[in-house]
Design a protein around this motif. Structure first.
Motif, PDB file in Angstrom:
ATOM      1  N   ALA A  36       1.008  -1.526   0.037  1.00 33.30           N
ATOM      2  CA  ALA A  36      -0.092   0.246   0.115  1.00 33.30           C
ATOM      3  C   ALA A  36       0.532   1.486  -0.178  1.00 33.30           C
ATOM      4  N   ILE A  37       2.150   1.605   0.912  1.00 34.37           N
ATOM      5  CA  ILE A  37       2.540   2.297   0.810  1.00 34.37           C
ATOM      6  C   ILE A  37       3.217   2.163  -0.737  1.00 34.37           C
ATOM      7  N   TRP A  38       3.548   1.930  -1.188  1.00 35.57           N
ATOM      8  CA  TRP A  38       4.400   1.310  -2.126  1.00 35.57           C
ATOM      9  C   TRP A  38       4.154   2.000  -3.921  1.00 35.57           C
ATOM     10  N   ILE A  39       2.006   1.976  -3.918  1.00 36.99           N
ATOM     11  CA  ILE A  39       1.336   2.130  -3.992  1.00 36.99           C
ATOM     12  C   ILE A  39       1.171   3.425  -4.447  1.00 36.99           C
ATOM     13  N   HIS A  40       0.727   4.175  -2.685  1.00 35.86           N
ATOM     14  CA  HIS A  40       0.920   5.488  -3.378  1.00 35.86           C
ATOM     15  C   HIS A  40       1.822   6.161  -2.826  1.00 35.86           C
ATOM     16  N   ARG A  41       3.010   5.828  -3.086  1.00 32.28           N
ATOM     17  CA  ARG A  41       4.117   6.441  -3.700  1.00 32.28           C
ATOM     18  C   ARG A  41       4.113   6.894  -5.138  1.00 32.28           C
ATOM     19  N   LYS A  45       2.729  11.164  -6.247  1.00 34.24           N
ATOM     20  CA  LYS A  45       3.499  11.290  -7.654  1.00 34.24           C
ATOM     21  C   LYS A  45       2.416  12.054  -8.399  1.00 34.24           C
ATOM     22  N   LEU A  46       1.669  11.190  -8.597  1.00 33.23           N
ATOM     23  CA  LEU A  46       0.592  11.362 -10.134  1.00 33.23           C
ATOM     24  C   LEU A  46      -0.362  12.309  -9.394  1.00 33.23           C
ATOM     25  N   TRP A  47      -1.106  12.721  -7.555  1.00 34.74           N
ATOM     26  CA  TRP A  47      -1.518  13.680  -7.484  1.00 34.74           C
ATOM     27  C   TRP A  47      -0.835  14.769  -7.249  1.00 34.74           C
ATOM     28  N   ASN A  48       0.387  14.785  -7.346  1.00 36.86           N
ATOM     29  CA  ASN A  48       1.142  16.317  -6.947  1.00 36.86           C
ATOM     30  C   ASN A  48       0.937  17.089  -8.462  1.00 36.86           C
ATOM     31  N   ALA A  49       1.130  16.311  -9.547  1.00 37.66           N
ATOM     32  CA  ALA A  49       1.300  16.531 -11.312  1.00 37.66           C
ATOM     33  C   ALA A  49      -0.630  16.709 -11.229  1.00 37.66           C
ATOM     34  N   LYS A  50      -1.069  16.397 -10.606  1.00 41.99           N
ATOM     35  CA  LYS A  50      -2.677  17.447 -11.311  1.00 41.99           C
ATOM     36  C   LYS A  50      -3.547  16.344 -11.820  1.00 41.99           C
ATOM     37  N   TRP A  51      -2.752  14.949 -11.843  1.00 43.10           N
ATOM     38  CA  TRP A  51      -3.300  13.969 -12.445  1.00 43.10           C
ATOM     39  C   TRP A  51      -4.581  13.501 -11.346  1.00 43.10           C
ATOM     40  N   HIS A  52      -5.305  13.912 -10.752  1.00 46.53           N
ATOM     41  CA  HIS A  52      -6.300  13.705  -9.742  1.00 46.53           C
ATOM     42  C   HIS A  52      -7.058  12.335 -10.334  1.00 46.53           C
ATOM     43  N   LEU A  53      -7.559  12.165 -10.941  1.00 47.93           N
ATOM     44  CA  LEU A  53      -8.267  10.892 -11.916  1.00 47.93           C
ATOM     45  C   LEU A  53      -7.645   9.478 -11.171  1.00 47.93           C
ATOM     46  N   LEU A  54      -6.517   9.256 -12.191  1.00 51.99           N
ATOM     47  CA  LEU A  54      -5.792   8.851 -12.378  1.00 51.99           C
ATOM     48  C   LEU A  54      -5.677   8.122 -10.987  1.00 51.99           C
ATOM     49  N   ARG A  56      -6.407   9.057  -8.447  1.00 53.35           N
ATOM     50  CA  ARG A  56      -7.497   8.470  -6.977  1.00 53.35           C
ATOM     51  C   ARG A  56      -7.974   6.614  -7.246  1.00 53.35           C
ATOM     52  N   CYS A  57      -7.772   6.683  -8.805  1.00 57.95           N
ATOM     53  CA  CYS A  57      -8.299   5.400  -9.565  1.00 57.95           C
ATOM     54  C   CYS A  57      -7.263   4.030  -8.839  1.00 57.95           C
ATOM     55  N   LEU A  58      -5.324   4.776  -8.837  1.00 59.94           N
ATOM     56  CA  LEU A  58      -4.608   3.670  -8.340  1.00 59.94           C
ATOM     57  C   LEU A  58      -4.887   3.145  -7.092  1.00 59.94           C
ATOM     58  N   SER A  59      -5.854   4.645  -6.009  1.00 62.65           N
ATOM     59  CA  SER A  59      -5.214   4.409  -4.804  1.00 62.65           C
ATOM     60  C   SER A  59      -6.714   3.121  -4.743  1.00 62.65           C
ATOM     61  N   THR A  60      -7.497   3.823  -4.983  1.00 64.93           N
ATOM     62  CA  THR A  60      -9.076   2.421  -5.035  1.00 64.93           C
ATOM     63  C   THR A  60      -8.646   1.156  -5.236  1.00 64.93           C
ATOM     64  N   PHE A  61      -7.740   1.397  -6.142  1.00 66.17           N
ATOM     65  CA  PHE A  61      -7.042  -0.417  -6.544  1.00 66.17           C
ATOM     66  C   PHE A  61      -6.690  -0.853  -5.752  1.00 66.17           C
ATOM     67  N   SER A  62      -5.738   0.174  -5.184  1.00 69.31           N
ATOM     68  CA  SER A  62      -4.809  -0.499  -3.708  1.00 69.31           C
ATOM     69  C   SER A  62      -5.956  -0.593  -2.536  1.00 69.31           C
ATOM     70  N   ARG A  63      -6.582  -0.147  -2.198  1.00 70.60           N
ATOM     71  CA  ARG A  63      -7.463  -0.737  -1.303  1.00 70.60           C
ATOM     72  C   ARG A  63      -7.874  -1.721  -1.573  1.00 70.60           C
ATOM     73  N   TRP A  64      -9.049  -1.960  -2.320  1.00 66.76           N
ATOM     74  CA  TRP A  64      -9.069  -3.259  -3.007  1.00 66.76           C
ATOM     75  C   TRP A  64      -8.322  -4.745  -2.888  1.00 66.76           C
ATOM     76  N   GLU A  69      -7.316   1.706   2.956  1.00 57.47           N
ATOM     77  CA  GLU A  69      -7.293   3.482   2.209  1.00 57.47           C
ATOM     78  C   GLU A  69      -6.540   4.225   2.410  1.00 57.47           C
ATOM     79  N   ILE A  70      -5.631   4.902   2.090  1.00 52.79           N
ATOM     80  CA  ILE A  70      -4.611   6.323   1.768  1.00 52.79           C
ATOM     81  C   ILE A  70      -5.097   6.652   0.361  1.00 52.79           C
ATOM     82  N   HIS A  71      -5.562   8.340   0.702  1.00 57.09           N
ATOM     83  CA  HIS A  71      -5.520   9.081   0.082  1.00 57.09           C
ATOM     84  C   HIS A  71      -4.240  10.029  -0.860  1.00 57.09           C
ATOM     85  N   PRO A  72      -4.862   9.757  -1.994  1.00 59.05           N
ATOM     86  CA  PRO A  72      -2.788  10.259  -3.546  1.00 59.05           C
ATOM     87  C   PRO A  72      -2.252  11.049  -2.330  1.00 59.05           C
ATOM     88  N   GLY A  73      -3.298  12.295  -2.170  1.00 56.14           N
ATOM     89  CA  GLY A  73      -2.958  13.163  -0.959  1.00 56.14           C
ATOM     90  C   GLY A  73      -2.356  13.280  -0.194  1.00 56.14           C
TER      91      GLY A  73
END
Length: 273
Positions: A36-41, A45-54, A56-64, A69-73
């Motif tokens: 989970a920590i490595w997927i969050h990293r 990076k995607l969140w900070n680059a303003k790729w918010h939807l992508l 969040r999708c990656l975060s949801t996959f990590s939760r599954w 559940e770690i919010h990308p922000g």
């Protein structure tokens, strides 16, 4: 720090904090907290680059995948360890320092729907017990400890232990408590076992009893030494023979062998495979 060095650092930190870890490969494939920590990293990076939807999708996959559940922000430091992990929730504005540990069921949540800082900040070396709820834009200062299933809604001072609903302080740092901990650790080493469970903020009654026994043994050793010195100063011959040493070789050798095996596993680990 490069990816490989960071990965090795994470694995080594898990070795230090989880005695159930047997090999580097086992950690890589069986520790959802690290996954989970490595997927969050990546998602961060995607969140900070303003790729918010992508992100969040990656975060949801990590939760599954991991049950965490770690919010990308969220901002997470080095050597962060989530033990077991199932049910952990970390909010968007949460900030986590270095060498922090969370157990399963922990929530770093918010208490308002208003935008802005609304989740907790954990400084370095913070430990949160299973099921604890840390709520709101509060700060857990360096070395803070939270007992299992506690609910914390106020700042926790440095090196302080809190338990209960709402959280109440049960242990605060003091020169006396530090001296007691150091004395107990020295006595534990002298008698051949690890003092892991004799921390003054440990609520385990068995550990507390062991701690009291160590205090009593330390006091008796001091008193006997004073008596022997007084008798010898008056011409008596007492305490001339060395006390027999406790036979704890089997335990110490087994512990040293286990530690050496773990070190060898870390040293030979090569993530490139």
């Amino acid at each position: 720090m490069g990816v490989i060095a960071r990965l090795k650092e994470d694995i080594e930190s898990i070795y230090h904090r989880d005695p159930a870890a047997n090999s580097s490969f086992e950690i890589l494939v069986n520790y959802p907290g690290m996954h989970a920590i490595w997927i969050h990293r990546i998602s961060n990076k995607l969140w900070n680059a303003k790729w918010h939807l992508l992100s969040r999708c990656l975060s949801t996959f990590s939760r599954w995948l991991t049950g965490i559940e770690i919010h990308p922000g969220a901002t997470i430091g080095r050597r962060f360890f989530i033990d077991h992990g199932m049910g952990v929730v970390i909010g968007e504005t949460a900030e986590i320092g270095d060498d922090c540990t969370l157990y399963h069921g922990v929530t770093l949540g918010g208490t308002t729907w208003q935008a802005g800082k609304r989740h907790p900040t954990l400084e370095n070396n913070v430990v949160i017990g299973a099921g604890a709820q840390i709520l709101g834009p509060i700060t857990m200062h360096d070395g803070a400890r939270v007992g299992s299933n506690s609910v914390i809604v106020k700042d926790v001072a440095k090196d302080t232990t809190v338990v209960g609903i709402p959280g109440r302080v049960v242990s605060t740092p003091s020169d006396q408590s530090k001296e007691q901990t150091e004395r107990r650790s020295a006595m534990a080493k002298k008698y051949g076992f690890d003092a892991y469970a004799v921390s003054p903020d440990n609520p385990d009654p068995v550990a507390s009893a062991i701690g009291q026994m160590l205090d009593h043994m330390h006091l008796m050793d001091s008193k006997v030494q004073e008596i022997c010195q007084a008798v010898q100063s008056m011409g008596g011959e007492v305490c001339t023979e060395k006390l027999p040493e406790l036979n704890v070789d089997d335990f110490t050798e087994a512990e040293q062998e286990a530690a050496e095996n773990r070190k060898q596993e870390i040293d030979k680990f090569d993530p490139s495979i």
